[in-house]
Design a protein around this motif. Structure first.
Motif, mmCIF file in Angstrom:
data_model
loop_
_atom_site.group_PDB
_atom_site.id
_atom_site.type_symbol
_atom_site.label_atom_id
_atom_site.label_comp_id
_atom_site.label_asym_id
_atom_site.label_seq_id
_atom_site.Cartn_x
_atom_site.Cartn_y
_atom_site.Cartn_z
ATOM 1 N N ALA A 159 -5.739 3.243 -0.759
ATOM 2 C CA ALA A 159 -4.366 2.787 -1.033
ATOM 3 C C ALA A 159 -4.359 1.775 -2.177
ATOM 4 C CB ALA A 159 -3.760 2.168 0.220
ATOM 5 N N LEU A 160 -5.322 0.849 -2.165
ATOM 6 C CA LEU A 160 -5.392 -0.152 -3.231
ATOM 7 C C LEU A 160 -5.627 0.512 -4.575
ATOM 8 C CD1 LEU A 160 -7.456 -3.061 -1.675
ATOM 9 C CD2 LEU A 160 -5.034 -3.024 -2.266
ATOM 10 N N LEU A 199 -4.115 -2.169 -7.341
ATOM 11 C CA LEU A 199 -4.131 -3.580 -6.951
ATOM 12 C C LEU A 199 -5.521 -4.016 -6.523
ATOM 13 C CD1 LEU A 199 -0.898 -3.717 -4.760
ATOM 14 C CD2 LEU A 199 -1.203 -4.761 -7.022
ATOM 15 N N LYS A 200 -5.778 -5.312 -6.679
ATOM 16 C CA LYS A 200 -7.071 -5.865 -6.247
ATOM 17 C C LYS A 200 -6.844 -6.748 -5.029
ATOM 18 C CE LYS A 200 -9.868 -5.527 -10.250
ATOM 19 N NZ LYS A 200 -8.904 -4.631 -10.898
ATOM 20 N N PRO A 201 -7.784 -6.709 -4.072
ATOM 21 C CA PRO A 201 -7.658 -7.604 -2.910
ATOM 22 C C PRO A 201 -7.588 -9.053 -3.385
ATOM 23 C CG PRO A 201 -9.526 -6.101 -2.638
ATOM 24 C CD PRO A 201 -9.015 -5.904 -4.021
ATOM 25 N N PRO A 206 -4.484 -7.686 0.955
ATOM 26 C CA PRO A 206 -5.652 -7.875 1.818
ATOM 27 C C PRO A 206 -6.909 -7.163 1.310
ATOM 28 C CG PRO A 206 -4.171 -6.275 2.778
ATOM 29 C CD PRO A 206 -3.488 -6.789 1.556
ATOM 30 N N ALA A 207 -8.052 -7.679 1.751
ATOM 31 C CA ALA A 207 -9.328 -7.022 1.452
ATOM 32 C C ALA A 207 -9.728 -6.241 2.691
ATOM 33 C CB ALA A 207 -10.382 -8.069 1.138
ATOM 34 N N GLY A 220 0.806 -1.229 0.000
ATOM 35 C CA GLY A 220 0.000 0.000 0.000
ATOM 36 C C GLY A 220 0.830 1.266 0.000
ATOM 37 N N THR A 221 0.258 2.318 0.581
ATOM 38 C CA THR A 221 0.897 3.636 0.533
ATOM 39 C C THR A 221 1.343 4.121 1.909
ATOM 40 O OG1 THR A 221 -1.296 4.601 0.645
ATOM 41 C CG2 THR A 221 -0.329 4.375 -1.542
#
Ligand code: SF4
Lengths: 214, 463
Positions: B319-320, B325-327, B309-310, B295-296
């Motif tokens: 952040a995703l 990005l996908k969980p 993670p989801a 993440g960020t």
């Protein structure tokens, strides 16, 4: 060191994000400045504009992101920023505080702050107030899309409040409070202790001579 | 006599006085200065007719803005006129006030946090400050090293003291030994993942346990470097024989009988048995695996074996989105565009040796658009070249650069393009840190090296 009024009312704007780091408050390209002023237009640069900013970029040439809260007409004159935990974490750049001040922010309310940023605030007459999560949540729940939220700060009595919403007492170190109210020259103040510093140096010269390096 | 921590002891030995407003003056032994956070401080001195109190405590170098190519052109090699002005301003300020500076074309120039220890400027038991948050690095020597803001830089220049308040003591124990392939970087990222980026706020962290004392001095620097990412202004490791051996013989370290006298003092510094810490964390080294941030924020970190993670948390969702990005995506399936080996976290000789070992006789993946190695100092670069490491990097497809902060924050031309994804050995994965809209994943040098070969993340332990 700039002074701050004992009691004042302000217009609060909410920024609903945790862990806002100083890279977001003022991105790296603006750290090339050798001045403390002129950073306000670049505050939160990559959140405020569609295009990438650089020092000296003319505002007229830039595309603003209309839905970013500080770009909305109602909030552009806000002077109190309300945000989530760990605001100002990351880099030590004092430029973050200079940018907030230059934009017109005089007070930041958050449940917690990055340590170095928090320190930097008081050196520049920016009041950073730690208030409870609960009251921050209340403010966020009651914010309006159309107008800023009225918030008052009574620095002498260490109270922050918003009518019909909340009142909270806050902690502030006496020396920081004093600095803000009196607008003290911090260096001048410490230099009153030159004698003690000299005595200390003499002691070090005897006990740990290697650490003086001269 | 009450039992004291390492931090308590350094605090007491540097306490000058209490001002009548209740704050304390702490004496500062060493002050590192770079071009970005100092111009306004020097300007302040001039405006108030002041001078630095103890010039011999200061070492300056330009590092943030400097180009990592065509260094032979000296200042003319800096294309951006605003960057150039900042570097020139440092030159002028150092000349005016008689401050020792390792200039752009000096072999000893480098990232402030690399050159301090390299020169023996950083010693156990000292108070060290710099207008840079990663000053915590120097805590690896059992010193109290803290990042400060520009107003404080000016204050320290003028008074040789910092206005401060005592922080609380935190102890983090890592019990047992880590698996092979797990590095100091993984330990420090693992800790941040557990305690969070605000976990250490208000504390000075002391790291202890077998896994910590087994680390080399380079490893301890990597560890303490990221104490600030855990919210603590300072992180430290008690000095031991490894520390003394590392320091001995360095240009600015004490020599002869003075060195022996210093060692005698340094040996009194470790926390007393039974000293009280305000907060203690215990972790098992065997639970630490190679870490990768997704993440960020540095706390958005998982094991190489895990997936993205989801979450319903707005910050994580943001952040995703930023990271594209996908969980549920496996970390090992994340494909990369760039590789950066460098920064004050991981640009010392040991880091370069570890990465080059993996790259030897290998080629980076075709997917990788650019891979760069930026040694932490001119001396690290020279040492690496004398060991032939430069050729290993170059043969593998890396660019071999000159010393500086480089793509850790991209104040110079070394930046990611928009939406590019980078495996980076630096310390911050903040939005835009390595380039506008760029995406950063923090990893150790060996994990970055393997990622360069595979074009995506891979587990160094399978290698
Ligand atoms: S390498 Fe990165 S983190 Fe370290 S001092 Fe330079 S910019 Fe800061």
């Amino acid at each position: 060191m700039s002074q701050i009024s004992n009691i004042y009312s302000g217009k609060g704007v909410c920024l609903d994000k945790a862990n806002i780091d100083t890279d977001q408050i003022i991105p790296k390209q603006f750290l090339k400045s050798i001045k403390k002023t002129g950073l306000g237009p670049f505050l939160f640069d990559s959140w405020r504009y569609e295009d990438e900013g650089f020092l000296g970029k003319e505002l007229a040439t830039r595309t603003i992101k209309k839905d970013f809260v500080l770009n909305k007409d109602a909030f552009s004159q806000s002077n109190i920023l309300i945000t989530r935990e760990n605001f100002g974490c990351g880099s030590s750049r004092e430029h973050a505080v200079w940018a907030l001040k230059d934009f017109g922010i005089s007070t930041v309310l958050a449940p917690s702050f990055g340590d170095i940023f928090f320190n930097n605030c008081f050196k520049n007459g920016l009041l950073a107030i730690q208030i409870s999560d609960l009251n921050i949540e209340k403010i966020f729940l009651n914010q309006s899309e159309k107008s800023p939220i009225d918030i008052s700060v009574d620095l002498v009595n260490q109270k922050v409040f918003s009518k019909n919403l909340f009142t909270e007492s806050f902690e502030i170190d006496p020396y920081r409070k004093n600095c803000l109210i009196e607008g003290l020259d911090e260096i001048g103040y410490s230099l009153k202790y030159e004698n003690e510093i000299e005595i200390f140096e003499k002691k070090v010269k005897k006990e740990r001579p290697w650490s003086l390096n001269d | 006599m009450s039992k004291k921590t390492l931090y308590d002891k350094i605090w007491e030995d540097h306490f000058v006085t209490v001002r009548d407003d209740g704050s304390s003056l702490m004496y500062i032994d060493r002050h590192l200065v770079h071009e970005v956070t100092s111009p306004q401080a020097f300007e302040g001195l001039r405006e108030n007719n002041l001078k630095p109190r103890r010039v011999s405590s200061i070492l300056a170098t330009p590092d943030h803005n400097v180009p990592t190519t065509f260094r032979e052109n000296d200042l003319d090699g800096i294309e951006d006129p605003i960057s150039k002005l900042q570097v020139l301003t440092l030159d002028e300020n150092c000349n005016e006030f008689g401050i020792n500076q390792f200039k752009l074309n000096d072999l000893r120039q480098g990232i402030v946090h690399v050159i301090g220890p390299e020169q023996g400027l950083t010693l156990p038991g000292m108070t060290i400050v710099c207008g840079d948050s990663h000053t915590s690095t120097h805590g690896a020597f059992g010193s109290l090293a803290m990042g400060i803001g520009t107003s404080e830089v000016e204050h320290v220049l003028a008074t040789q003291c910092l206005v401060t308040k005592k922080q609380k003591n935190m102890l983090i124990n890592i019990h047992g030994e880590v698996e092979e392939g797990v590095t100091a970087k993984d330990i420090t990222m693992f800790i941040i993942g557990k305690i969070g980026t605000a976990g250490g706020t208000g504390y000075v962290i002391e790291y202890n346990g077998e896994a910590i004392h087994s680390l080399s001095m380079e490893g301890r620097m990597t560890l303490c470097n990221m104490a600030i990412e855990a919210g603590a202004r300072a992180g430290m490791v008690a000095p031991d024989n490894k520390t003394f051996d590392y320091v001995k013989g360095r240009p600015l370290a004490p020599k002869g009988s003075l060195f022996d006298k210093a060692v005698k003092y340094w040996k009194t510094l470790p926390s007393d048995e039974g000293a009280i810490f305000d907060k203690v964390f215990d972790f098992e080294a065997k639970d630490i695996t190679p870490q990768v941030t997704w993440g960020t924020s540095p706390e958005m970190v998982v094991s190489i074996e895990d997936s993205v993670p989801a979450s319903k948390d707005k910050n994580l969702i943001d952040a995703l989105e930023y990271m594209g990005l996908k969980p549920g995506t496996k970390i090992k399936d994340i494909e990369l565009d760039q590789i950066f080996i460098g920064s004050c976290t991981n640009s010392r000789i040991e880091d370069l040796r570890a990465a080059s070992q993996i790259l030897k006789d290998n080629k980076i993946s075709k997917r990788i658009k650019r891979a760069i190695v930026v040694p932490g100092s001119g001396l690290v670069k020279k040492q690496a070249e004398s060991e032939g490491l430069d050729q290993i990097f170059i043969d593998a497809g890396f660019e071999w650069r000159d010393a500086g902060c480089s793509m850790c924050l991209g104040m110079n031309p070394d930046q990611l393009d928009q939406l590019q994804r980078c495996a980076s050995t630096s310390n911050r994965n903040f939005e835009g840190r390595q380039g506008y809209k760029g995406r950063t994943h923090l990893v150790s040098p060996v994990m970055a090296a393997i990622a360069s070969l595979e074009g995506k993340f891979s587990d160094v332990r399978d290698y």
